[in-house]
Scaffold this motif. Structure first.
Motif, mmCIF file in Angstrom:
data_model
loop_
_atom_site.group_PDB
_atom_site.id
_atom_site.type_symbol
_atom_site.label_atom_id
_atom_site.label_comp_id
_atom_site.label_asym_id
_atom_site.label_seq_id
_atom_site.Cartn_x
_atom_site.Cartn_y
_atom_site.Cartn_z
ATOM 1 N N ALA A 81 2.857 -5.894 3.882
ATOM 2 C CA ALA A 81 2.496 -6.778 4.993
ATOM 3 C C ALA A 81 1.595 -7.900 4.496
ATOM 4 N N ASP A 82 1.293 -8.825 5.391
ATOM 5 C CA ASP A 82 0.419 -9.953 5.071
ATOM 6 C C ASP A 82 -1.048 -9.537 4.973
ATOM 7 N N SER A 83 -1.401 -8.409 5.586
ATOM 8 C CA SER A 83 -2.782 -7.927 5.491
ATOM 9 C C SER A 83 -2.778 -6.506 4.918
ATOM 10 N N LYS A 84 -3.857 -6.174 4.229
ATOM 11 C CA LYS A 84 -3.980 -4.845 3.636
ATOM 12 C C LYS A 84 -3.984 -3.770 4.728
ATOM 13 N N ALA A 85 -4.670 -4.035 5.822
ATOM 14 C CA ALA A 85 -4.756 -3.060 6.911
ATOM 15 C C ALA A 85 -3.380 -2.773 7.512
ATOM 16 N N ALA A 86 -2.587 -3.808 7.717
ATOM 17 C CA ALA A 86 -1.253 -3.623 8.296
ATOM 18 C C ALA A 86 -0.350 -2.860 7.337
ATOM 19 N N ALA A 87 -0.449 -3.137 6.053
ATOM 20 C CA ALA A 87 0.354 -2.423 5.060
ATOM 21 C C ALA A 87 -0.047 -0.953 5.002
ATOM 22 N N VAL B 247 0.861 -1.184 0.000
ATOM 23 C CA VAL B 247 0.000 0.000 0.000
ATOM 24 C C VAL B 247 0.898 1.234 0.000
ATOM 25 N N GLN B 248 0.584 2.161 -0.885
ATOM 26 C CA GLN B 248 1.302 3.423 -0.937
ATOM 27 C C GLN B 248 0.377 4.543 -0.475
ATOM 28 N N CYS B 249 0.914 5.419 0.346
ATOM 29 C CA CYS B 249 0.200 6.622 0.769
ATOM 30 C C CYS B 249 0.736 7.770 -0.065
ATOM 31 N N LYS B 250 -0.167 8.435 -0.767
ATOM 32 C CA LYS B 250 0.227 9.561 -1.611
ATOM 33 C C LYS B 250 -0.407 10.844 -1.083
#
Length: 73
Positions: free
Chosen positions: A52-58, A38-41
């Motif tokens: 990470a293994d989960s989308k939320a953690a990433a 996941v990238q934060c822009k």
């Protein structure tokens, strides 16, 4: 204490600029061992990337990196 995603969103909402934060997310690997990236822009510029293994953690990791990059945390 708020998590990093919430803290980032609250910061920009307070500045009435929540529209400048966006997220890009994708997964790789086999279905039994997916890795999420996941990238934060902010204004289209990548400020943090989490894997990470989960989308939320990433997403949480990406937000934490973005907060540091922006000097908020």
């Amino acid at each position: 204490m708020a998590n990093s995603v919430t803290q980032l969103n609250n910061y920009f909402q307070g500045k009435q600029a929540s529209h400048i934060v966006s997220w890009a997310e994708y997964s790789t690997g086999p279905s039994h061992a997916i890795k999420w990236t996941v990238q934060c822009k902010v204004s289209g510029e990548v400020k943090g990337t989490g894997v990470a293994d989960s989308k939320a953690a990433a997403k949480e990791d990406a937000a934490k990196q973005a907060l540091k990059a922006l000097g908020i945390a």
